[in-house]
Design an enzyme around this catalytic site. Structure first.
Site, PDB file in Angstrom:
ATOM      1  N   ASP A  89     -32.647 -33.173 -32.927  1.00 41.95           N
ATOM      2  CA  ASP A  89     -31.422 -32.394 -32.742  1.00 41.95           C
ATOM      3  C   ASP A  89     -30.375 -33.266 -32.050  1.00 41.95           C
ATOM      4  OD1 ASP A  89     -30.825 -29.061 -32.622  1.00 41.95           O
ATOM      5  OD2 ASP A  89     -29.484 -30.394 -31.508  1.00 41.95           O
ATOM      6  N   ASN A 135     -33.575 -19.355 -35.386  1.00 42.18           N
ATOM      7  CA  ASN A 135     -32.470 -18.419 -35.174  1.00 42.18           C
ATOM      8  C   ASN A 135     -32.008 -17.896 -36.528  1.00 42.18           C
ATOM      9  OD1 ASN A 135     -32.453 -18.885 -32.376  1.00 42.18           O
ATOM     10  ND2 ASN A 135     -31.174 -20.701 -32.639  1.00 42.18           N
ATOM     11  N   HIS A 162     -33.992 -23.418 -40.633  1.00 43.05           N
ATOM     12  CA  HIS A 162     -34.518 -24.511 -39.810  1.00 43.05           C
ATOM     13  C   HIS A 162     -35.364 -23.953 -38.674  1.00 43.05           C
ATOM     14  CE1 HIS A 162     -30.554 -23.399 -38.167  1.00 43.05           C
ATOM     15  NE2 HIS A 162     -31.025 -23.727 -36.969  1.00 43.05           N
ATOM     16  N   HIS A 167     -36.695 -24.965 -34.851  1.00 40.15           N
ATOM     17  CA  HIS A 167     -36.567 -25.844 -33.683  1.00 40.15           C
ATOM     18  C   HIS A 167     -37.958 -26.002 -33.067  1.00 40.15           C
ATOM     19  CE1 HIS A 167     -32.077 -25.184 -33.044  1.00 40.15           C
ATOM     20  NE2 HIS A 167     -32.363 -24.124 -33.761  1.00 40.15           N
TER      21      HIS A 167
HETATM   22  P1  5GP Z   1     -28.919 -23.071 -34.731  1.00 40.93           P
HETATM   23  O1  5GP Z   1     -27.978 -22.769 -33.596  1.00 40.93           O
HETATM   24  O2  5GP Z   1     -28.267 -22.829 -36.077  1.00 40.93           O
HETATM   25  O3  5GP Z   1     -30.248 -22.428 -34.618  1.00 40.93           O
HETATM   26  O4  5GP Z   1     -29.237 -24.607 -34.617  1.00 40.93           O
HETATM   27  C1  5GP Z   1     -28.494 -25.614 -35.216  1.00 40.93           C
HETATM   28  C2  5GP Z   1     -28.886 -26.879 -34.508  1.00 40.93           C
HETATM   29  O5  5GP Z   1     -28.449 -27.964 -35.288  1.00 40.93           O
HETATM   30  C3  5GP Z   1     -28.250 -27.026 -33.123  1.00 40.93           C
HETATM   31  O6  5GP Z   1     -29.271 -27.171 -32.146  1.00 40.93           O
HETATM   32  C4  5GP Z   1     -27.395 -28.272 -33.246  1.00 40.93           C
HETATM   33  O7  5GP Z   1     -27.414 -29.074 -32.091  1.00 40.93           O
HETATM   34  C5  5GP Z   1     -28.016 -28.979 -34.439  1.00 40.93           C
HETATM   35  N1  5GP Z   1     -27.060 -29.781 -35.183  1.00 40.93           N
HETATM   36  C6  5GP Z   1     -25.835 -29.377 -35.632  1.00 40.93           C
HETATM   37  N2  5GP Z   1     -25.234 -30.380 -36.289  1.00 40.93           N
HETATM   38  C7  5GP Z   1     -26.091 -31.429 -36.272  1.00 40.93           C
HETATM   39  C8  5GP Z   1     -26.008 -32.764 -36.798  1.00 40.93           C
HETATM   40  O8  5GP Z   1     -25.040 -33.186 -37.431  1.00 40.93           O
HETATM   41  N3  5GP Z   1     -27.088 -33.566 -36.565  1.00 40.93           N
HETATM   42  C9  5GP Z   1     -28.186 -33.131 -35.892  1.00 40.93           C
HETATM   43  N4  5GP Z   1     -29.172 -34.014 -35.728  1.00 40.93           N
HETATM   44  N5  5GP Z   1     -28.296 -31.886 -35.383  1.00 40.93           N
HETATM   45  C10 5GP Z   1     -27.241 -31.053 -35.568  1.00 40.93           C
END
Ligand code: 5GP
Ligand code: ZN
Length: 111
Positions: free
Chosen positions: A30, A85, A98, A100
């Site tokens: 992440d 999420n 996705h 985590h």
């Molecule tokens: P969500 O909030 O949708 O469950 O998680 C999305 C995750 O993707 C977040 O933890 C965020 O930090 C990660 N993320 C968003 N954009 C990028 C990116 O360009 N590269 C990486 N490696 N992680 C990302």
């Protein structure tokens, strides 16, 4: 899918620190880690969320990859958190399914 950050990562249009890749699944660190270990596991197919995943064999593959990463990151004994999420109230910011994997520290009891 156009304008999906994770699809761009899959297509190498956006760089990422990959920890696992095969024909169906990608895992990468992440960009904004919430714990010492914070790895995102995704199917390469663009699926919006867990409710739109209808392929149980793909879920089984993701499960296998999660177990492999947990082992490699030495999280088995101390434990970890697995989060997906979903939707507005779930605070899903990237609309590509996705998982985590969070660990390497005692996590808060509060999400
Ligand atoms: P969500 O909030 O949708 O469950 O998680 C999305 C995750 O993707 C977040 O933890 C965020 O930090 C990660 N993320 C968003 N954009 C990028 C990116 O360009 N590269 C990486 N490696 N992680 C990302
Ligand atoms: Zn996508």
């Amino acid at each position: 899918m156009e304008d999906c950050i994770f699809c761009k990562i899959i297509n190498n249009e956006i760089p990422s620190s990959k920890v696992y890749e095969d024909d169906d699944i990608l895992a990468f660190k992440d960009i904004n880690p919430q714990a010492p270990v914070h790895i995102i596991v995704i199917p390469k197919k663009h699926i919006r969320n867990i409710l739109e995943l209808n392929d149980e064999s793909l879920l089984a593959k993701i499960h296998r990859v999660i177990k492999k990463i947990v082992k490699e990151q030495n999280l088995e004994e101390q434990g970890f958190r697995l989060v997906t999420n979903t939707g507005e109230d779930g605070c899903q910011t990237v609309k590509h399914l996705h998982f985590h994997i969070l660990g390497g520290i005692k996590l808060s009891e509060n999400l």
